[in-house]
Design an enzyme around this catalytic site. Sequence first.
Site, PDB file in Angstrom:
ATOM      1  CG  HIS A  15      -1.918   0.946   1.420  1.00 14.86           C
ATOM      2  ND1 HIS A  15      -1.688   2.235   1.852  1.00 14.86           N
ATOM      3  CD2 HIS A  15      -3.257   0.853   1.231  1.00 14.86           C
ATOM      4  CE1 HIS A  15      -2.849   2.886   1.914  1.00 14.86           C
ATOM      5  NE2 HIS A  15      -3.812   2.074   1.531  1.00 14.86           N
ATOM      6  CG  ASP A  44       0.385  -2.922   6.175  1.00 13.38           C
ATOM      7  OD1 ASP A  44      -0.518  -3.017   7.034  1.00 13.38           O
ATOM      8  OD2 ASP A  44       0.293  -2.201   5.168  1.00 13.38           O
ATOM      9  CB  CYS A  81      -3.725   3.300  -1.501  1.00 15.76           C
ATOM     10  SG  CYS A  81      -4.889   4.583  -1.110  1.00 15.76           S
ATOM     11  CD  GLN A 123      -7.086  -4.636   3.960  1.00 25.31           C
ATOM     12  OE1 GLN A 123      -8.032  -5.331   4.314  1.00 25.31           O
ATOM     13  NE2 GLN A 123      -7.237  -3.360   3.637  1.00 25.31           N
ATOM     14  CE  LYS A 140      -7.319  -0.392   6.289  1.00 23.19           C
ATOM     15  NZ  LYS A 140      -8.108   0.101   5.144  1.00 23.19           N
TER      16      LYS A 140
HETATM   17  N1  PLP Z   1      -1.852  -1.026   4.529  1.00 19.64           N
HETATM   18  C1  PLP Z   1      -2.806  -1.738   3.925  1.00 19.64           C
HETATM   19  C2  PLP Z   1      -2.478  -3.117   3.416  1.00 19.64           C
HETATM   20  C3  PLP Z   1      -4.080  -1.210   3.785  1.00 19.64           C
HETATM   21  O1  PLP Z   1      -5.029  -1.923   3.171  1.00 19.64           O
HETATM   22  C4  PLP Z   1      -4.354   0.091   4.277  1.00 19.64           C
HETATM   23  C5  PLP Z   1      -5.678   0.713   4.078  1.00 19.64           C
HETATM   24  O2  PLP Z   1      -6.412   0.400   3.177  1.00 19.64           O
HETATM   25  C6  PLP Z   1      -3.324   0.793   4.910  1.00 19.64           C
HETATM   26  C7  PLP Z   1      -2.101   0.196   5.013  1.00 19.64           C
HETATM   27  C8  PLP Z   1      -3.544   2.155   5.472  1.00 19.64           C
HETATM   28  O3  PLP Z   1      -4.441   2.097   6.539  1.00 19.64           O
HETATM   29  P1  PLP Z   1      -5.026   3.436   7.201  1.00 19.64           P
HETATM   30  O4  PLP Z   1      -5.578   4.256   6.080  1.00 19.64           O
HETATM   31  O5  PLP Z   1      -6.063   2.930   8.143  1.00 19.64           O
HETATM   32  O6  PLP Z   1      -3.893   4.107   7.898  1.00 19.64           O
END
Ligand code: PLP
Length: 405
Positions: free
Chosen positions: A123, A200, A364, A203, A226
Amino acid sequence: MPYNIEDIRRDFPILGREIYGKPLVYLDNAATTQKPRCVVEAITDEYYSTNANVHRGVHFLSQQATDLHEAARERVRAFINARSTAEILFTRGTTESLNLVAASFGEAFLHEGDEVILSVMEHHSDIVPWQLLRERKGIVIKVIPMDDEGNLDLDAYAALFSERTRLVCAAHVSNVLGTVNPVRQMAEVAHAHGAYFLVDGAQSIPHFKVDVQELGCDFLTFSGHKIYGPTGIGVLYGREELLEQMPPYQGGGEMISRVTFEHTTYERLPYKFEAGTPDYVGSHALAVAIDYVESLGMDAIAAHEQELTRYAMEQMQQIEGLKVYGRARQKDAVIAFNVGDIHPLDLGTLLDRLGIAIRTGHHCAQPLMARCGVEGMARASFALYNTKAEIDALVAGIERVRKMF
Ligand code: PLP
């Protein structure tokens, strides 16, 4: 508790809504999840009955609010099986957690020419902070490639290491392809090369049991919103001996031990990294969300969502011209796709008129879009409250749009 989907859906008032006169079919759960009543009530209850700033007060309410906030930290610790609450930092979410690691770990551990390895399916929040650091310190970013099914190439990964590799960062589950990356195995490889490993977990945490000690990771990030919790709260897990060596991320109240104009000493962990008034209502509501998912059972949630994913893959593949991106060996509750020449934005807009909420665009993850040779995709993502009937509605909706074009 048995997994009774009708009872579960009643816990989420928004699922009873109609959109353009049609029952809401909410399939944008990878972006954010809906909130059960208990989480929303925890927020209003705390503001109505217990609200006071934490840590600094001698008065009753401040102590009660502090107790809730610190109990939430313990709740998160137990949920991911960290060794100590000193390893649980509250942040605004995954993005802030990743920026914290890039800034603070980057400051202490990374020097010009040092290497950070990222996966091609990261991301943007796990790419851009490292690029900002590259601009500041001249680090080198290397990228793990994947095959056409969406599996990371582990041989290529092993070949990326050099004596300058300090850190590897990888999504546990891709927010686009749904690939469940073998992070435990990848962490072992990183450690064998003397590098640290960040997962990370944005998900993965909502979908199956994650145990940081079993994964052997050095950092793990996730977002409250999430996993059925509120927005604005997230977590960074870090191994204590690393966090001890890392400088504060932000300065301010709460994170200090003693301040003079000449010199400041910092609070012990985890407070050293938590400048300012924390989101103590959010942390408590996150703990309630964790209680909620654990009351259903992470294994039961995983089994339900795996069955939904299997069913959706099977049904969607019947649609003429539909191409799924991501058929990894291990795949979680996300399906990204395009249908013929239909622009994903048109598809999403027309499905919306049928009450079906999906996400469209680059998700993203523009480098991943480039790897797949597309500008954007449509994406359906599932949560513990979704049903096969909703997948049928999605499939019927896509068919309807397809026939219009
Ligand atoms: N990393 C992953 C794999 C994500 O799917 C997301 C959000 O969609 C993020 C990071 C960023 O999360 P946040 O916007 O809650 O900080």
